[in-house]
Design a protein around this motif. Structure first.
Motif, PDB file in Angstrom:
ATOM      1  N   ALA A 238       0.851  -1.191   0.000  1.00  0.00           N
ATOM      2  CA  ALA A 238       0.000   0.000   0.000  1.00  0.00           C
ATOM      3  C   ALA A 238       0.887   1.241   0.000  1.00  0.00           C
ATOM      4  O   ALA A 238       1.945   1.258   0.641  1.00  0.00           O
ATOM      5  N   PRO A 239       0.488   2.285  -0.702  1.00  0.00           N
ATOM      6  CA  PRO A 239       1.301   3.507  -0.734  1.00  0.00           C
ATOM      7  C   PRO A 239       1.521   4.089   0.664  1.00  0.00           C
ATOM      8  O   PRO A 239       0.652   3.989   1.536  1.00  0.00           O
ATOM      9  N   GLU A 240       2.689   4.694   0.849  1.00  0.00           N
ATOM     10  CA  GLU A 240       2.976   5.361   2.114  1.00  0.00           C
ATOM     11  C   GLU A 240       2.034   6.548   2.300  1.00  0.00           C
ATOM     12  O   GLU A 240       1.619   7.198   1.341  1.00  0.00           O
ATOM     13  N   ARG A 241       1.709   6.839   3.556  1.00  0.00           N
ATOM     14  CA  ARG A 241       0.878   8.000   3.888  1.00  0.00           C
ATOM     15  C   ARG A 241       1.824   9.169   4.178  1.00  0.00           C
ATOM     16  O   ARG A 241       2.460   9.211   5.223  1.00  0.00           O
ATOM     17  N   LYS A 242       1.902  10.110   3.246  1.00  0.00           N
ATOM     18  CA  LYS A 242       2.917  11.154   3.288  1.00  0.00           C
ATOM     19  C   LYS A 242       2.305  12.517   3.612  1.00  0.00           C
ATOM     20  O   LYS A 242       1.120  12.737   3.403  1.00  0.00           O
ATOM     21  N   MET A 243       3.162  13.435   4.061  1.00  0.00           N
ATOM     22  CA  MET A 243       2.699  14.779   4.380  1.00  0.00           C
ATOM     23  C   MET A 243       2.488  15.627   3.128  1.00  0.00           C
ATOM     24  O   MET A 243       1.781  16.629   3.161  1.00  0.00           O
ATOM     25  N   GLY A 244       3.102  15.243   2.025  1.00  0.00           N
ATOM     26  CA  GLY A 244       2.962  15.963   0.774  1.00  0.00           C
ATOM     27  C   GLY A 244       3.051  15.016  -0.401  1.00  0.00           C
ATOM     28  O   GLY A 244       3.283  13.822  -0.234  1.00  0.00           O
ATOM     29  N   MET A 245       2.858  15.540  -1.590  1.00  0.00           N
ATOM     30  CA  MET A 245       2.879  14.723  -2.804  1.00  0.00           C
ATOM     31  C   MET A 245       1.978  13.490  -2.664  1.00  0.00           C
ATOM     32  O   MET A 245       2.359  12.372  -2.997  1.00  0.00           O
ATOM     33  N   LYS A 246       0.784  13.713  -2.191  1.00  0.00           N
ATOM     34  CA  LYS A 246      -0.132  12.597  -1.945  1.00  0.00           C
ATOM     35  C   LYS A 246      -0.614  11.957  -3.241  1.00  0.00           C
ATOM     36  O   LYS A 246      -1.086  10.814  -3.225  1.00  0.00           O
ATOM     37  N   GLY A 247      -0.497  12.672  -4.335  1.00  0.00           N
ATOM     38  CA  GLY A 247      -0.902  12.108  -5.620  1.00  0.00           C
ATOM     39  C   GLY A 247       0.155  11.242  -6.254  1.00  0.00           C
ATOM     40  O   GLY A 247      -0.110  10.583  -7.265  1.00  0.00           O
ATOM     41  N   SER A 248       1.356  11.234  -5.701  1.00  0.00           N
ATOM     42  CA  SER A 248       2.450  10.420  -6.235  1.00  0.00           C
ATOM     43  C   SER A 248       2.606   9.175  -5.384  1.00  0.00           C
ATOM     44  O   SER A 248       3.008   9.268  -4.223  1.00  0.00           O
ATOM     45  N   PRO A 249       2.293   7.984  -5.911  1.00  0.00           N
ATOM     46  CA  PRO A 249       2.385   6.779  -5.085  1.00  0.00           C
ATOM     47  C   PRO A 249       3.833   6.439  -4.754  1.00  0.00           C
ATOM     48  O   PRO A 249       4.689   6.346  -5.631  1.00  0.00           O
ATOM     49  N   THR A 250       4.110   6.284  -3.471  1.00  0.00           N
ATOM     50  CA  THR A 250       5.416   5.864  -2.972  1.00  0.00           C
ATOM     51  C   THR A 250       5.195   4.627  -2.129  1.00  0.00           C
ATOM     52  O   THR A 250       4.437   4.673  -1.160  1.00  0.00           O
ATOM     53  N   SER A 251       5.833   3.520  -2.470  1.00  0.00           N
ATOM     54  CA  SER A 251       5.531   2.280  -1.772  1.00  0.00           C
ATOM     55  C   SER A 251       6.739   1.358  -1.743  1.00  0.00           C
ATOM     56  O   SER A 251       7.722   1.563  -2.472  1.00  0.00           O
ATOM     57  N   GLN A 252       6.645   0.354  -0.892  1.00  0.00           N
ATOM     58  CA  GLN A 252       7.586  -0.749  -0.979  1.00  0.00           C
ATOM     59  C   GLN A 252       7.213  -1.621  -2.174  1.00  0.00           C
ATOM     60  O   GLN A 252       6.043  -1.747  -2.531  1.00  0.00           O
ATOM     61  N   VAL A 253       8.227  -2.187  -2.807  1.00  0.00           N
ATOM     62  CA  VAL A 253       8.015  -3.104  -3.927  1.00  0.00           C
ATOM     63  C   VAL A 253       8.680  -4.427  -3.567  1.00  0.00           C
ATOM     64  O   VAL A 253       9.875  -4.455  -3.228  1.00  0.00           O
ATOM     65  N   ASN A 254       7.917  -5.484  -3.632  1.00  0.00           N
ATOM     66  CA  ASN A 254       8.383  -6.807  -3.218  1.00  0.00           C
ATOM     67  C   ASN A 254       8.724  -7.672  -4.424  1.00  0.00           C
ATOM     68  O   ASN A 254       7.974  -7.703  -5.408  1.00  0.00           O
ATOM     69  N   PHE A 255       9.842  -8.372  -4.327  1.00  0.00           N
ATOM     70  CA  PHE A 255      10.282  -9.307  -5.364  1.00  0.00           C
ATOM     71  C   PHE A 255      10.336 -10.694  -4.744  1.00  0.00           C
ATOM     72  O   PHE A 255      11.177 -10.974  -3.890  1.00  0.00           O
ATOM     73  N   ASP A 256       9.408 -11.527  -5.152  1.00  0.00           N
ATOM     74  CA  ASP A 256       9.296 -12.871  -4.596  1.00  0.00           C
ATOM     75  C   ASP A 256       9.527 -13.881  -5.708  1.00  0.00           C
ATOM     76  O   ASP A 256       8.614 -14.305  -6.411  1.00  0.00           O
ATOM     77  N   GLY A 257      10.805 -14.256  -5.892  1.00  0.00           N
ATOM     78  CA  GLY A 257      11.144 -15.201  -6.945  1.00  0.00           C
ATOM     79  C   GLY A 257      10.887 -14.658  -8.338  1.00  0.00           C
ATOM     80  O   GLY A 257      10.442 -15.401  -9.226  1.00  0.00           O
ATOM     81  N   VAL A 258      11.177 -13.383  -8.559  1.00  0.00           N
ATOM     82  CA  VAL A 258      10.941 -12.760  -9.868  1.00  0.00           C
ATOM     83  C   VAL A 258      12.036 -13.206 -10.836  1.00  0.00           C
ATOM     84  O   VAL A 258      13.228 -12.964 -10.608  1.00  0.00           O
ATOM     85  N   ALA A 259      11.633 -13.882 -11.904  1.00  0.00           N
ATOM     86  CA  ALA A 259      12.580 -14.397 -12.895  1.00  0.00           C
ATOM     87  C   ALA A 259      12.854 -13.341 -13.950  1.00  0.00           C
ATOM     88  O   ALA A 259      11.922 -12.801 -14.554  1.00  0.00           O
ATOM     89  N   VAL A 260      14.137 -13.051 -14.174  1.00  0.00           N
ATOM     90  CA  VAL A 260      14.553 -12.045 -15.142  1.00  0.00           C
ATOM     91  C   VAL A 260      15.617 -12.659 -16.046  1.00  0.00           C
ATOM     92  O   VAL A 260      16.640 -13.149 -15.551  1.00  0.00           O
ATOM     93  N   PRO A 261      15.414 -12.680 -17.363  1.00  0.00           N
ATOM     94  CA  PRO A 261      16.441 -13.234 -18.248  1.00  0.00           C
ATOM     95  C   PRO A 261      17.717 -12.403 -18.202  1.00  0.00           C
ATOM     96  O   PRO A 261      17.676 -11.186 -17.971  1.00  0.00           O
ATOM     97  N   ASP A 262      18.833 -13.063 -18.437  1.00  0.00           N
ATOM     98  CA  ASP A 262      20.116 -12.361 -18.404  1.00  0.00           C
ATOM     99  C   ASP A 262      20.166 -11.253 -19.451  1.00  0.00           C
ATOM    100  O   ASP A 262      20.910 -10.281 -19.291  1.00  0.00           O
ATOM    101  N   ALA A 263      19.356 -11.377 -20.500  1.00  0.00           N
ATOM    102  CA  ALA A 263      19.301 -10.326 -21.523  1.00  0.00           C
ATOM    103  C   ALA A 263      18.769  -9.019 -20.963  1.00  0.00           C
ATOM    104  O   ALA A 263      18.910  -7.969 -21.594  1.00  0.00           O
ATOM    105  N   ARG A 264      18.173  -9.056 -19.770  1.00  0.00           N
ATOM    106  CA  ARG A 264      17.678  -7.848 -19.119  1.00  0.00           C
ATOM    107  C   ARG A 264      18.611  -7.378 -17.998  1.00  0.00           C
ATOM    108  O   ARG A 264      18.262  -6.462 -17.259  1.00  0.00           O
ATOM    109  N   ARG A 265      19.769  -7.998 -17.865  1.00  0.00           N
ATOM    110  CA  ARG A 265      20.789  -7.449 -16.972  1.00  0.00           C
ATOM    111  C   ARG A 265      21.457  -6.294 -17.700  1.00  0.00           C
ATOM    112  O   ARG A 265      21.867  -6.424 -18.849  1.00  0.00           O
TER     113      ARG A 265
END
Length: 389
Positions: A202-229
């Motif tokens: 869920a987006p952080e509850r901030k004192m300003g810039m409330k229209g800009s979503p700021t959140s934690q992003v979780n990576f749970d076994g996200v597979a990425v091909p080496d071509a994207r390194r």
């Protein structure tokens, strides 16, 4: 206000002048009129990013052959200033998107750039930059998100924090630990926003810039091909630092935009507000406050443009970028606080935009490296690295 004609804002080409005029038109027509209302509602203006992308403003500092605008940083930053003056959520969002494209544009292979940059720069996609974590902010080299290789595929596990556009981005530039401890064990990856295993809190509850979503992003076994390194394995931290120097200039330009908006709101109010049978703009004490505000804004604009011109000339600009970020964001905090004071009780209400500018200015002293970190960067350029026992 006459700021577009100030000496520091002289644009190098007719095309650049047209770009700034287009930006100002979009800002005044499509962004500023609803900015306060949408910020109060916490609404993210994705359609505005589509609009400015279609106008060619979302990839300005990148090569035209990949869909960018081919503009120098000197021009791009002045566009950012105009957007931030209308609504910081938009200006900062463009800065973050530009930051998220930097790794691929500067360090990607020719094939990677051809495959991905046109979509990233053309306006249909929006990016996010994943470096900070819950336990590593200023100490970015201590990040814990891990990428493990199995053949031609990397599996990413971990959590990133304070991610602008978290949950709404179409792609994420992710820094993860692919080797041992420290800065040399980090690699960079381009991760699609819809990758299985990627999710946003869920987006952080901030004192300003409330229209800009700021959140934690979780990576749970996200597979990425080496071509994207992106870049060489283990060189991710150097890639991140290279991007941050440019990103700090983006924050500096945004800070000047917010400060300029606060000054213009103050001047407009002071011309209309009357006390003792005269406009309060007649009182010398208040006029001196305006003079100090305008002087700080012009100094900040000159500083970020000087750093941009060094960058455009291929000269070292890291110290100047840190100085610009430090000065401009501290200046924006002073100017917006003074704007609230100049409006008196009305400045403290949501009926006038200056209270929003003050709340928004605060975060600019924190993002892209706190201002304490900027002082450390500048000091290292002057006196060398700190001694280690």
């Amino acid at each position: 206000m006459p700021h577009p004609a100030s000496p520091s804002r002289q644009l190098p080409t007719e095309e650049a002048r047209d770009l700034l005029a287009l930006t100002r038109d979009i800002a005044q027509r499509a962004i500023a009129p609803t900015a306060s209302e949408q910020e109060d509602a916490g609404r993210f203006p994705r359609e505005i990013f589509t609009l400015i992308g279609e106008a060619g403003l979302l990839g300005l500092p990148y090569a035209e052959e990949y869909g960018g605008g081919g503009q120098p940083y000197e021009v791009y930053l002045q566009v950012l200033e105009e957007l931030a003056a209308a609504r910081l959520t938009v200006g900062l969002g463009v800065s973050v998107h530009t930051l998220s494209c930097h790794a691929l544009a500067a360090f990607g292979t020719k094939q990677q750039r051809a495959d991905h940059l046109p979509g990233m720069l053309g306006g249909a996609m929006l990016g996010a930059y994943c470096l900070s974590e819950p336990t590593s902010g200023s100490d970015a080299a201590s990040l814990r998100t891990r990428a493990v290789r199995d053949g031609d595929t990397w599996t990413i596990d971990g959590t990133k924090a304070w991610i602008t556009h978290g949950g709404v981005a179409d792609f994420y530039t992710v820094l993860a630990r692919s080797g041992g401890e420290g800065a040399r064990g980090i690699s960079a990856y381009l991760v699609p926003g819809d990758a299985p295993g990627l999710s946003a809190a869920a987006p952080e509850r901030k004192m300003g810039m409330k229209g800009s979503p700021t959140s934690q992003v979780n990576f749970d076994g996200v597979a990425v091909p080496d071509a994207r390194r992106v870049g060489d394995e283990g060189h991710g931290f150097a890639i991140a630092l290279a991007a941050l120097d440019s990103g700090r200039l983006g924050i500096a330009a945004c800070a000047v935009g917010v400060a300029q908006a606060a000054l213009e709101a103050s001047v407009g109010y002071m011309r209309e507000r009357r006390q003792f049978n005269r406009p309060i703009a007649d009182f010398q004490g208040l006029r001196f406050m305006l003079a100090d505000m305008a002087t700080g804004i012009e100094a900040g604009r000159s500083l970020y443009l000087t750093a941009a011109r060094l960058r455009d000339a291929g000269e070292p600009f890291s110290a100047q970028a840190a100085m610009a970020k430090l000065f401009c964001t501290d200046m924006a905090m002073r100017v917006t606080t003074d704007a609230v004071q100049l409006l008196g009780g009305y400045g403290y209400t949501a009926d006038f935009p200056v209270e929003r500018y003050m709340r928004e200015a605060k975060v600019l002293q924190i993002v892209e490296g706190t201002n304490q970190i900027q002082r450390m960067v500048v000091a290292r350029h002057l006196a060398g690295p700190e001694s280690r026992d």
